[in-house]
Write an enzyme that holds these catalytic residues in place. Sequence first.
Site, short mmCIF file in Angstrom:
data_model
loop_
_atom_site.label_atom_id
_atom_site.label_comp_id
_atom_site.label_asym_id
_atom_site.label_seq_id
_atom_site.Cartn_x
_atom_site.Cartn_y
_atom_site.Cartn_z
N CYS A 11 -0.27 31.46 69.71
CA CYS A 11 1.00 32.15 69.87
C CYS A 11 2.06 31.48 69.00
O CYS A 11 2.09 30.25 68.93
CB CYS A 11 1.41 32.10 71.33
SG CYS A 11 2.93 32.97 71.69
N GLU A 54 1.43 38.50 77.32
CA GLU A 54 2.85 38.86 77.26
C GLU A 54 3.48 38.84 78.65
O GLU A 54 4.64 38.44 78.80
CB GLU A 54 3.03 40.23 76.60
CG GLU A 54 2.56 40.27 75.16
CD GLU A 54 3.19 39.20 74.26
OE1 GLU A 54 4.36 38.83 74.49
OE2 GLU A 54 2.50 38.72 73.35
#
Length: 87
Positions: A11, A54
């Site tokens: 990420c 998310e």
Amino acid sequence: KEGLTYYWETCPSCLNYIGLVPRPYKVEIEHFDIAGNIIHHTFEGMSATLIMHEYDHLNGYLHIDNALAVFNMPAEEQKTFRESHKY
């Protein structure tokens, strides 16, 4: 949530960190559209992994917070590593 998978996630929030994260294989979510109607969606496999990644961000978590193992490696090395450790 249903089933279980493991994937080496990365990420931009955690540059150079890759972690082996357990995630459900299938998730069902419910949300409202702009008109206030309830919408249901079901995601499986990689889509479920992305949704949960998310969702964790919305709750203040990073993938390394839930990882079973974490490695610090440059982005190019991560790419090669993930090619040999596919979903």
